[in-house]
Enzyme design. Structure first.
Site, PDB file in Angstrom:
ATOM      1  CG  HIS A 169      18.527  -3.705   5.282  1.00 10.04           C
ATOM      2  ND1 HIS A 169      18.255  -2.612   6.054  1.00 10.04           N
ATOM      3  CD2 HIS A 169      17.347  -4.046   4.707  1.00 10.04           C
ATOM      4  CE1 HIS A 169      16.965  -2.302   5.964  1.00 10.04           C
ATOM      5  NE2 HIS A 169      16.404  -3.156   5.158  1.00 10.04           N
ATOM      6  CG  HIS A 226      23.663 -11.857   5.711  1.00 12.19           C
ATOM      7  ND1 HIS A 226      22.930 -12.977   6.099  1.00 12.19           N
ATOM      8  CD2 HIS A 226      23.926 -11.171   6.857  1.00 12.19           C
ATOM      9  CE1 HIS A 226      22.766 -12.944   7.398  1.00 12.19           C
ATOM     10  NE2 HIS A 226      23.365 -11.871   7.885  1.00 12.19           N
ATOM     11  CG  HIS A 281      26.258  -8.085   9.701  1.00 15.03           C
ATOM     12  ND1 HIS A 281      25.034  -7.452   9.794  1.00 15.03           N
ATOM     13  CD2 HIS A 281      25.983  -9.427   9.612  1.00 15.03           C
ATOM     14  CE1 HIS A 281      24.071  -8.355   9.795  1.00 15.03           C
ATOM     15  NE2 HIS A 281      24.622  -9.569   9.666  1.00 15.03           N
ATOM     16  CD  GLU A 283      25.153  -8.152  13.099  1.00 13.17           C
ATOM     17  OE1 GLU A 283      24.659  -9.289  12.939  1.00 13.17           O
ATOM     18  OE2 GLU A 283      24.482  -7.116  13.096  1.00 13.17           O
ATOM     19  CG  HIS A 343      25.870 -13.634  10.271  1.00 10.99           C
ATOM     20  ND1 HIS A 343      25.210 -12.483  10.648  1.00 10.99           N
ATOM     21  CD2 HIS A 343      26.866 -13.805  11.175  1.00 10.99           C
ATOM     22  CE1 HIS A 343      25.761 -11.992  11.730  1.00 10.99           C
ATOM     23  NE2 HIS A 343      26.780 -12.779  12.085  1.00 10.99           N
ATOM     24  CB  THR A 346      21.870  -9.491  14.265  1.00 12.87           C
ATOM     25  OG1 THR A 346      22.155  -9.552  12.854  1.00 12.87           O
ATOM     26  CG2 THR A 346      22.547 -10.635  14.998  1.00 12.87           C
TER      27      THR A 346
HETATM   28  N1  LIG Z   1      22.106 -11.333  10.781  1.00 13.50           N
HETATM   29  S1  LIG Z   1      21.179 -12.622  10.720  1.00 13.50           S
HETATM   30  O1  LIG Z   1      21.994 -13.797  10.412  1.00 13.50           O
HETATM   31  O2  LIG Z   1      20.447 -12.727  11.971  1.00 13.50           O
HETATM   32  C1  LIG Z   1      20.039 -12.477   9.395  1.00 13.50           C
HETATM   33  C2  LIG Z   1      19.321 -13.588   8.967  1.00 13.50           C
HETATM   34  C3  LIG Z   1      18.446 -13.455   7.878  1.00 13.50           C
HETATM   35  C4  LIG Z   1      17.709 -14.616   7.388  1.00 13.50           C
HETATM   36  C5  LIG Z   1      17.803 -14.982   6.046  1.00 13.50           C
HETATM   37  C6  LIG Z   1      17.096 -16.060   5.571  1.00 13.50           C
HETATM   38  C7  LIG Z   1      16.286 -16.793   6.437  1.00 13.50           C
HETATM   39  C8  LIG Z   1      16.177 -16.420   7.774  1.00 13.50           C
HETATM   40  C9  LIG Z   1      16.888 -15.325   8.255  1.00 13.50           C
HETATM   41  C10 LIG Z   1      18.283 -12.248   7.224  1.00 13.50           C
HETATM   42  C11 LIG Z   1      19.020 -11.164   7.671  1.00 13.50           C
HETATM   43  C12 LIG Z   1      18.847  -9.868   6.998  1.00 13.50           C
HETATM   44  C13 LIG Z   1      19.926  -9.005   6.862  1.00 13.50           C
HETATM   45  C14 LIG Z   1      19.744  -7.793   6.239  1.00 13.50           C
HETATM   46  C15 LIG Z   1      18.508  -7.437   5.710  1.00 13.50           C
HETATM   47  C16 LIG Z   1      17.438  -8.310   5.843  1.00 13.50           C
HETATM   48  C17 LIG Z   1      17.606  -9.532   6.477  1.00 13.50           C
HETATM   49  C18 LIG Z   1      19.908 -11.263   8.762  1.00 13.50           C
HETATM   50 ZN   LIG Z   2      23.763 -11.385   9.768  1.00 11.24          ZN
END
Ligand SMILES: NS(=O)(=O)c1cc(-c2ccccc2)cc(-c2ccccc2)c1
Ligand SMILES: [Zn+2]
Length: 262
Positions: free
Chosen positions: A66, A91, A93, A104, A117, A197
């Site tokens: 993703h 990561h 977006h 976002e 983020h 998100t």
């Molecule tokens: N966009 S976000 O910041 O709300 C976000 C946080 C975390 C997250 C990561 C570690 C601990 C806790 C939360 C993981 C993702 C994510 C994005 C793509 C695929 C799967 C997960 C996204």
């Molecule tokens: Zn994110």
């Protein structure tokens, strides 16, 4: 876990059927527009600790199907009094060659080309899984990304994308100073209570989105928009990883605090 996507049958309009929080309250992202903003003079500059990772450390860059994520060491943390939040990962977006708009959060209805983020969890919880389940568990820094001159700090990540083109691929890179990925003004940001998100959309995130964007070059943005696939290496139907941003959510009765006046 179960699968979800940003388009098609498993797109965001169906997330709530598998992940009930996604259809709930306090969802993210939001558009930061006049009528919901409230100046808060008690908001202090964000304090970053251990962000200057040594090059003897290494970060793992991953394609999770993703997004591209970069693992971060627990020696990195932020303090938002009264809590300390320990870094977990960062990561991105982004949009596509068609749209070039993939942030976002939006400011006054403007969507930026991309957004990064940096995810942290409250040090009062034993691990990130526990922290995700509670309202004050997570603190995420949002960095809006604009097109401008070449950015050597972001190149540390963007130059590695060719090693993780497909879902499940990982690659270790030398640690670098993550402070250089963050805007200069740590005292100017939007603050609100929101959610992840992405599924499972837990309403457990204290969001701090910096007012000022960082800049990367057109070529760097182009690489982010074209390098990665959602599918694994052996897939007979490759799916490009583009437009991996969630649509704007309802602010409900929430206000967004801003740490700056004008
Ligand atoms: N966009 S976000 O910041 O709300 C976000 C946080 C975390 C997250 C990561 C570690 C601990 C806790 C939360 C993981 C993702 C994510 C994005 C793509 C695929 C799967 C997960 C996204
Ligand atoms: Zn994110």
């Amino acid at each position: 876990g179960q699968s979800w996507a940003y388009t098609g049958k498993e797109g965001e309009n169906s997330w709530a059927t598998k992940y009930s929080f996604c259809g709930g309250v306090y969802q993210s992202p939001l558009d930061f527009h006049g009528s919901i903003l409230q100046y808060d003079s008690t908001l202090k500059p964000i304090q970053l600790y251990g962000y200057n990772a040594s090059s003897t450390d290494y970060f793992t860059v991953s394609n999770n199907g993703h997004t591209v994520s970069v693992s971060l060491p627990p020696s990195m943390y932020i303090e938002i009094p009264p809590f300390r939040y320990i870094a977990a990962q960062l990561h991105f977006h982004w949009g596509s060659l068609a749209g070039h708009e993939g942030s976002e959060h939006c400011i006054g209805g403007k969507r930026f080309p991309a957004e990064m983020h940096i995810v942290h969890y409250n040090s009062k919880y034993v691990d990130i899984g526990t922290a995700m389940e509670v309202a004050d568990g997570l603190a995420v820094l949002g960095i809006l990304i604009e097109v401008g001159s070449f950015n050597p700090a972001y190149e540390n990540i963007i130059s590695q994308l060719a090693h993780i083109k497909f879902k499940g691929q990982k690659f270790n890179i030398p640690g670098f100073n993550v402070r250089h990925l963050v805007p200069e003004r740590l005292d100017e940001y939007y603050r609100y209570e929101g959610s992840l998100t992405t599924p499972p959309c837990n309403p457990s995130v204290l969001w701090s989105v910096f007012r000022n964007p960082v800049f990367i070059s057109e070529e760097q943005l182009h690489l982010l928009e074209t390098a990665l696939y959602c599918t694994d290496q052996n897939s007979s139907a490759p799916v490009e990883m583009t437009d991996n941003y969630r649509t704007l959510q309802q602010e409900g009765d929430r206000l967004v605090s801003v740490s700056f006046r004008e």
